[in-house]
Design an enzyme around this catalytic site. Structure first.
Site, PDB file in Angstrom:
ATOM      1  N   HIS A 174      61.496  53.180  -3.828  1.00 12.15           N
ATOM      2  CA  HIS A 174      60.068  53.054  -4.123  1.00 12.15           C
ATOM      3  C   HIS A 174      59.845  51.787  -4.949  1.00 12.15           C
ATOM      4  O   HIS A 174      60.473  51.640  -6.004  1.00 12.15           O
ATOM      5  CB  HIS A 174      59.554  54.283  -4.877  1.00 12.15           C
ATOM      6  CG  HIS A 174      59.619  55.528  -4.041  1.00 12.15           C
ATOM      7  ND1 HIS A 174      60.773  56.267  -3.914  1.00 12.15           N
ATOM      8  CD2 HIS A 174      58.678  56.130  -3.268  1.00 12.15           C
ATOM      9  CE1 HIS A 174      60.534  57.289  -3.095  1.00 12.15           C
ATOM     10  NE2 HIS A 174      59.266  57.233  -2.684  1.00 12.15           N
ATOM     11  N   ASP A 181      58.717  52.408  -0.547  1.00 10.30           N
ATOM     12  CA  ASP A 181      57.509  53.195  -0.289  1.00 10.30           C
ATOM     13  C   ASP A 181      56.498  53.149  -1.441  1.00 10.30           C
ATOM     14  O   ASP A 181      56.865  52.841  -2.582  1.00 10.30           O
ATOM     15  CB  ASP A 181      57.880  54.671  -0.077  1.00 10.30           C
ATOM     16  CG  ASP A 181      58.537  54.905   1.280  1.00 10.30           C
ATOM     17  OD1 ASP A 181      58.956  53.922   1.920  1.00 10.30           O
ATOM     18  OD2 ASP A 181      58.625  56.086   1.693  1.00 10.30           O
TER      19      ASP A 181
HETATM   20 NI    NI Z   1      55.774  58.151  -0.492  1.00  8.86          NI
END
Ligand code: NI
Length: 458
Positions: free
Chosen positions: A428, A286
């Protein structure tokens, strides 16, 4: 003795007085003559403004073969002007420029009421070249009328020196209104995120000026690297300000450009059939793309022949279009994670829609592929948010907490603890610790016979 002295004094006084009277007479006479002359002069000046006679033309060569520069100067005392503009051998080019110059001049002389109000007008030129022998001409008009502050605007012309034709924004965008819509979206975001402009102009104002019509986008200059747009505050007349300006790198909008303006990019499409096993996991990343860590993660995924899903932010796709393209080209899936990463459940419907739609737009524009799914920031979703998109909403069941730990070794510990067949693993691609710890995670999952699939293939 006294008398004699008096007499003598009066003699000198008389001489002085006579001399003084003489001087006075001469000065009065010459002053009167000057006044008459001045009267005549101002009458003839007033006439000159109505039908300007003292205009000089001068033509010189420019740096570009085939383009000459005309300088038109009026020395009129109250309404002077200096106008410089390029001309070619083609009347198609020259006509439009002439018309603009004439309009600017007429408008200026009207506004100065033929010299009753003092003014100043200068028009200067810039020639911006593109390697395809296409030239953008930017005429900058600076105008002062009376006490009013200086006003500036830019008017652009677009010449193909090979064919003698003009080109317009339609020719740049393949005459495709869908391309125009995408461009408009991108331009708006640039302008909204420009703090100087957003302080000066309201979002409504910016939205109005950047509505996706061909007319709104017809003031531009294009180089081999970028395109700059000038938006008018008002189109009513010449001399008005167009201070809403934005420059877009061509790499960001390459997909929208007609062939002569496109940048050369190799495209080898990688399509991989997902492996058929029961022990599947979806790796998801992400908040990217990031020019450093996303690229490192791509290398590790490639090492394990793993395909993953990247939930990207619109503003980061805009900032790093090459990285987004690379992710797509290496066979991964790109999905929507909103534009600015807000908690969507706290925003108005209109704002939610813009967060999602604009991100869809830029992902498609940059990668040539539509977003496959949507992951709301923080996983925060409610009925109102759900209603704003038809995309499947993809959350996760394994939270690696990589954003919190920022520890390469902890990444594997957290994955081991929670992973099972069918898991969606949240990471992430913007943290160095995630890039550093990923190799060990993939080695472990592979040794446990897991296969890596895109989220939409689970
Ligand atoms: Ni996010």
């Amino acid at each position: 003795m006294n008398r004699k002295k008096l007499k003598r004094r009066s003699f000198w006084i008389n001489t002085f007085l006579l001399f003084f009277i003489g001087i006075l007479t001469i000065s009065t006479f010459s002053l009167m003559t000057m006044a008459t002359k001045k009267d005549n002069a101002s009458t003839s000046e007033a006439n000159k403004v109505t039908v300007p006679t003292k205009i000089m033309f001068n033509t010189s060569e420019s740096d570009i073969p085939g383009i000459k520069i005309v300088t038109e100067t009026s020395t009129d005392a109250s309404a002077p002007f200096v106008l410089q503009y390029p001309q070619t051998e083609y009347s198609t080019h020259n006509k439009a420029v002439f018309q603009y110059i004439e309009r600017a001049k007429e408008n200026y002389l009207t506004k100065t009421q033929n010299g009753k109000v003092e003014g100043d007008l200068t028009i200067s030129y810039e020639i911006i070249s593109h390697s395809s022998k296409k030239y953008s001409i930017a005429l900058t008009t600076n105008r002062v009328i009376g006490e009013a502050s200086e006003q500036q605007r830019i008017e652009s012309f677009h010449w193909n020196l090979e064919t003698g034709e003009n080109f317009t924004i339609k020719d740049v965008l393949e005459n495709d209104s869908k391309h125009l819509m995408m461009l408009s979206t991108l331009v708006r975001h640039n302008l909204y995120n420009n703090s100087t402009l957003s302080n000066e102009f309201s979002q409504d104002k910016i939205r109005l000026e950047t509505q996706p019509t061909w007319e709104n986008f017809d003031q531009f200059v294009v180089t081999d690297k970028s395109i700059t747009f000038y938006f008018a505050e008002s189109e009513e007349e010449i001399g008005l300000v167009n201070s809403i300006v934005t420059t877009i790198p061509l790499t960001t909008i390459n997909e929208l450009l007609a062939e002569p303006f496109q940048l050369l990019i190799e495209e080898d499409e990688v399509t991989q059939a997902p492996a058929e096993t029961t022990k599947k996991v979806a790796l998801t990343f992400d908040d990217g793309p990031n020019p450093k860590t996303t690229v490192q993660i791509l290398e590790i995924l490639n090492k394990y022949d793993a395909k993953a899903t990247f939930f990207m932010l619109g503003n980061r796709v805009q900032a790093y279009p090459e990285i987004a393209k690379q992710v797509r080209e290496e066979g991964h899936e790109i999905s929507n994670h909103s534009w600015n990463h807000p908690d969507l459940t706290k925003l108005s419907t209109e704002k939610v829609q813009r967060e999602i739609q604009d991100t869809n737009t830029i992902i498609e524009m940059v990668t040539g592929e539509k977003s496959t799914s949507f992951r709301p920031p923080y996983g925060a979703v409610n009925a109102a948010v759900r209603q704003q998109t038809n995309l499947p909403i993809v959350l996760w069941d394994v939270d690696t907490l990589d954003w919190q730990d920022r520890d390469a070794h902890q990444l594997l510990v957290n994955v081991k603890r929670d992973v099972k067949g069918g898991s969606i693993i949240l990471m992430h691609d913007i943290h160095q610790s995630t890039a550093d710890g990923l190799d060990a995670v993939l080695a472990y999952l592979q040794s446990e016979d897991y296969t890596f699939v895109k989220a939409s293939d689970l």
